[in-house]
Structures are given as C-alpha cells and as structure tokens.
Design a protein around this motif. Structure first.
Motif, PDB file in Angstrom:
ATOM      1  N   MET A 139      56.238  48.399  35.672  1.00  0.00           N
ATOM      2  CA  MET A 139      55.420  49.314  36.454  1.00  0.00           C
ATOM      3  C   MET A 139      54.225  49.721  35.599  1.00  0.00           C
ATOM      4  O   MET A 139      54.384  50.142  34.470  1.00  0.00           O
ATOM      5  CB  MET A 139      56.267  50.520  36.858  1.00  0.00           C
ATOM      6  CG  MET A 139      55.539  51.588  37.603  1.00  0.00           C
ATOM      7  SD  MET A 139      55.530  51.574  39.402  1.00  0.00           S
ATOM      8  CE  MET A 139      57.187  51.338  39.875  1.00  0.00           C
ATOM      9  N   ALA A 140      53.061  49.586  36.149  1.00  0.00           N
ATOM     10  CA  ALA A 140      51.824  49.928  35.450  1.00  0.00           C
ATOM     11  C   ALA A 140      51.630  51.449  35.418  1.00  0.00           C
ATOM     12  O   ALA A 140      52.065  52.159  36.321  1.00  0.00           O
ATOM     13  CB  ALA A 140      50.636  49.284  36.134  1.00  0.00           C
ATOM     14  N   GLU A 159      46.353  52.336  33.400  1.00  0.00           N
ATOM     15  CA  GLU A 159      46.161  50.888  33.557  1.00  0.00           C
ATOM     16  C   GLU A 159      45.590  50.560  34.932  1.00  0.00           C
ATOM     17  O   GLU A 159      44.712  49.701  35.059  1.00  0.00           O
ATOM     18  CB  GLU A 159      47.488  50.155  33.346  1.00  0.00           C
ATOM     19  CG  GLU A 159      47.978  50.172  31.922  1.00  0.00           C
ATOM     20  CD  GLU A 159      49.387  49.627  31.770  1.00  0.00           C
ATOM     21  OE1 GLU A 159      49.666  49.048  30.706  1.00  0.00           O
ATOM     22  OE2 GLU A 159      50.210  49.789  32.702  1.00  0.00           O
ATOM     23  N   ILE A 160      46.077  51.244  35.949  1.00  0.00           N
ATOM     24  CA  ILE A 160      45.567  51.027  37.308  1.00  0.00           C
ATOM     25  C   ILE A 160      44.107  51.460  37.385  1.00  0.00           C
ATOM     26  O   ILE A 160      43.273  50.738  37.950  1.00  0.00           O
ATOM     27  CB  ILE A 160      46.433  51.778  38.341  1.00  0.00           C
ATOM     28  CG1 ILE A 160      47.833  51.144  38.387  1.00  0.00           C
ATOM     29  CG2 ILE A 160      45.785  51.760  39.721  1.00  0.00           C
ATOM     30  CD1 ILE A 160      48.869  51.959  39.129  1.00  0.00           C
ATOM     31  N   GLN A 161      43.778  52.604  36.792  1.00  0.00           N
ATOM     32  CA  GLN A 161      42.390  53.070  36.781  1.00  0.00           C
ATOM     33  C   GLN A 161      41.482  52.062  36.089  1.00  0.00           C
ATOM     34  O   GLN A 161      40.389  51.753  36.579  1.00  0.00           O
ATOM     35  CB  GLN A 161      42.283  54.422  36.077  1.00  0.00           C
ATOM     36  CG  GLN A 161      42.803  55.575  36.884  1.00  0.00           C
ATOM     37  CD  GLN A 161      42.742  56.887  36.127  1.00  0.00           C
ATOM     38  OE1 GLN A 161      43.021  56.946  34.937  1.00  0.00           O
ATOM     39  NE2 GLN A 161      42.385  57.947  36.840  1.00  0.00           N
ATOM     40  N   GLU A 162      41.921  51.530  34.947  1.00  0.00           N
ATOM     41  CA  GLU A 162      41.105  50.563  34.210  1.00  0.00           C
ATOM     42  C   GLU A 162      40.911  49.278  35.010  1.00  0.00           C
ATOM     43  O   GLU A 162      39.815  48.723  35.047  1.00  0.00           O
ATOM     44  CB  GLU A 162      41.748  50.264  32.855  1.00  0.00           C
ATOM     45  CG  GLU A 162      41.652  51.430  31.892  1.00  0.00           C
ATOM     46  CD  GLU A 162      42.456  51.234  30.612  1.00  0.00           C
ATOM     47  OE1 GLU A 162      43.164  50.196  30.479  1.00  0.00           O
ATOM     48  OE2 GLU A 162      42.391  52.121  29.747  1.00  0.00           O
ATOM     49  N   GLN A 201      41.728  52.449  49.486  1.00  0.00           N
ATOM     50  CA  GLN A 201      43.147  52.109  49.495  1.00  0.00           C
ATOM     51  C   GLN A 201      43.406  50.630  49.218  1.00  0.00           C
ATOM     52  O   GLN A 201      44.337  50.285  48.493  1.00  0.00           O
ATOM     53  CB  GLN A 201      43.778  52.519  50.827  1.00  0.00           C
ATOM     54  CG  GLN A 201      43.868  54.011  50.995  1.00  0.00           C
ATOM     55  CD  GLN A 201      44.392  54.441  52.350  1.00  0.00           C
ATOM     56  OE1 GLN A 201      44.864  53.621  53.143  1.00  0.00           O
ATOM     57  NE2 GLN A 201      44.312  55.725  52.628  1.00  0.00           N
ATOM     58  N   GLU A 202      42.588  49.762  49.762  1.00  0.00           N
ATOM     59  CA  GLU A 202      42.787  48.320  49.572  1.00  0.00           C
ATOM     60  C   GLU A 202      42.568  47.918  48.110  1.00  0.00           C
ATOM     61  O   GLU A 202      43.295  47.089  47.581  1.00  0.00           O
ATOM     62  CB  GLU A 202      41.879  47.524  50.499  1.00  0.00           C
ATOM     63  CG  GLU A 202      42.173  46.042  50.522  1.00  0.00           C
ATOM     64  CD  GLU A 202      43.577  45.695  51.017  1.00  0.00           C
ATOM     65  OE1 GLU A 202      44.121  44.674  50.534  1.00  0.00           O
ATOM     66  OE2 GLU A 202      44.146  46.410  51.858  1.00  0.00           O
ATOM     67  N   ASP A 203      41.582  48.519  47.451  1.00  0.00           N
ATOM     68  CA  ASP A 203      41.320  48.215  46.040  1.00  0.00           C
ATOM     69  C   ASP A 203      42.517  48.603  45.174  1.00  0.00           C
ATOM     70  O   ASP A 203      42.933  47.847  44.295  1.00  0.00           O
ATOM     71  CB  ASP A 203      40.077  48.958  45.546  1.00  0.00           C
ATOM     72  CG  ASP A 203      38.808  48.566  46.289  1.00  0.00           C
ATOM     73  OD1 ASP A 203      38.798  47.508  46.948  1.00  0.00           O
ATOM     74  OD2 ASP A 203      37.834  49.326  46.179  1.00  0.00           O
ATOM     75  N   ILE A 204      43.067  49.781  45.432  1.00  0.00           N
ATOM     76  CA  ILE A 204      44.217  50.249  44.656  1.00  0.00           C
ATOM     77  C   ILE A 204      45.435  49.395  44.965  1.00  0.00           C
ATOM     78  O   ILE A 204      46.212  49.057  44.065  1.00  0.00           O
ATOM     79  CB  ILE A 204      44.465  51.751  44.916  1.00  0.00           C
ATOM     80  CG1 ILE A 204      43.244  52.558  44.446  1.00  0.00           C
ATOM     81  CG2 ILE A 204      45.724  52.227  44.222  1.00  0.00           C
ATOM     82  CD1 ILE A 204      43.248  54.019  44.829  1.00  0.00           C
ATOM     83  N   LYS A 205      45.582  48.988  46.211  1.00  0.00           N
ATOM     84  CA  LYS A 205      46.691  48.103  46.584  1.00  0.00           C
ATOM     85  C   LYS A 205      46.589  46.776  45.825  1.00  0.00           C
ATOM     86  O   LYS A 205      47.589  46.235  45.369  1.00  0.00           O
ATOM     87  CB  LYS A 205      46.690  47.852  48.094  1.00  0.00           C
ATOM     88  CG  LYS A 205      47.842  46.998  48.567  1.00  0.00           C
ATOM     89  CD  LYS A 205      47.820  46.844  50.074  1.00  0.00           C
ATOM     90  CE  LYS A 205      48.987  45.995  50.546  1.00  0.00           C
ATOM     91  NZ  LYS A 205      48.994  45.861  52.009  1.00  0.00           N
ATOM     92  N   HIS A 244      48.382  43.139  41.475  1.00  0.00           N
ATOM     93  CA  HIS A 244      48.079  42.524  40.170  1.00  0.00           C
ATOM     94  C   HIS A 244      49.160  42.827  39.153  1.00  0.00           C
ATOM     95  O   HIS A 244      49.560  41.955  38.371  1.00  0.00           O
ATOM     96  CB  HIS A 244      46.717  43.017  39.663  1.00  0.00           C
ATOM     97  CG  HIS A 244      46.423  42.618  38.262  1.00  0.00           C
ATOM     98  ND1 HIS A 244      45.990  41.353  37.927  1.00  0.00           N
ATOM     99  CD2 HIS A 244      46.519  43.298  37.087  1.00  0.00           C
ATOM    100  CE1 HIS A 244      45.835  41.276  36.610  1.00  0.00           C
ATOM    101  NE2 HIS A 244      46.149  42.450  36.090  1.00  0.00           N
ATOM    102  N   PHE A 245      49.659  44.050  39.149  1.00  0.00           N
ATOM    103  CA  PHE A 245      50.670  44.464  38.189  1.00  0.00           C
ATOM    104  C   PHE A 245      52.104  44.200  38.676  1.00  0.00           C
ATOM    105  O   PHE A 245      53.059  44.577  38.024  1.00  0.00           O
ATOM    106  CB  PHE A 245      50.511  45.951  37.844  1.00  0.00           C
ATOM    107  CG  PHE A 245      49.296  46.235  37.007  1.00  0.00           C
ATOM    108  CD1 PHE A 245      49.226  45.828  35.685  1.00  0.00           C
ATOM    109  CD2 PHE A 245      48.197  46.889  37.543  1.00  0.00           C
ATOM    110  CE1 PHE A 245      48.107  46.088  34.900  1.00  0.00           C
ATOM    111  CE2 PHE A 245      47.069  47.148  36.772  1.00  0.00           C
ATOM    112  CZ  PHE A 245      47.032  46.742  35.451  1.00  0.00           C
TER     113      PHE A 245
END
Length: 69
Positions: free
Chosen positions: A1-2, A6-9, A56-60, A65-66
């Motif tokens: 789990m990221a 890491e998700i922000q970067e 939302q789609e970008d974060i998804k 990716h992770f």
C-alpha cells in the motif's frame, strides 16, 4: 500500500498538481479502500474538502500504479 506522500508525488509528476491528503482519503472511500482518519478531522460524517470530480480519475490512476486497486 502506497503512502499518501507517494501518491501525491506520483500525481504531481504525472498530472502536474499535488493533491490534498483529504482528496486522497475521499478517493480511497470512493474506490472501496480504507482511508486513514485524520486526527484533526472535525466531523467523521462530513467531508470539509471532498475530492473534485475532475481529480478523482488521476488519483485512481495512482492507486492502480501502486497496485492498490
């Protein structure tokens, strides 16, 4: 789990903005993941800053990716 960092970067490198941690938590809820509860959250039943639909789609994609979803 990221981690949230890491998700922000990932989002910043790939989509050009740094998402708020509250957006990530909301996106986790939308995608069936368990978000962390912020210690400074005022009301557990209400979101002060929900994730904008256009983000939302970008974060998804970061979750995918992770390998989170």
């Amino acid at each position: 789990m990221a981690t949230y960092k890491e998700i922000q970067e990932y989002v910043q490198l790939n989509f050009g903005y740094k998402p708020k941690t509250c957006w990530i938590a909301h996106a986790k809820e939308i995608n069936g993941l368990s978000p962390m509860t912020a210690t400074n959250r005022k009301d557990l039943n209400k979101r002060e800053h929900p994730c904008p639909k256009e983000k939302q789609e970008d974060i998804k994609k970061a979750f995918q990716h992770f390998g989170m979803i």
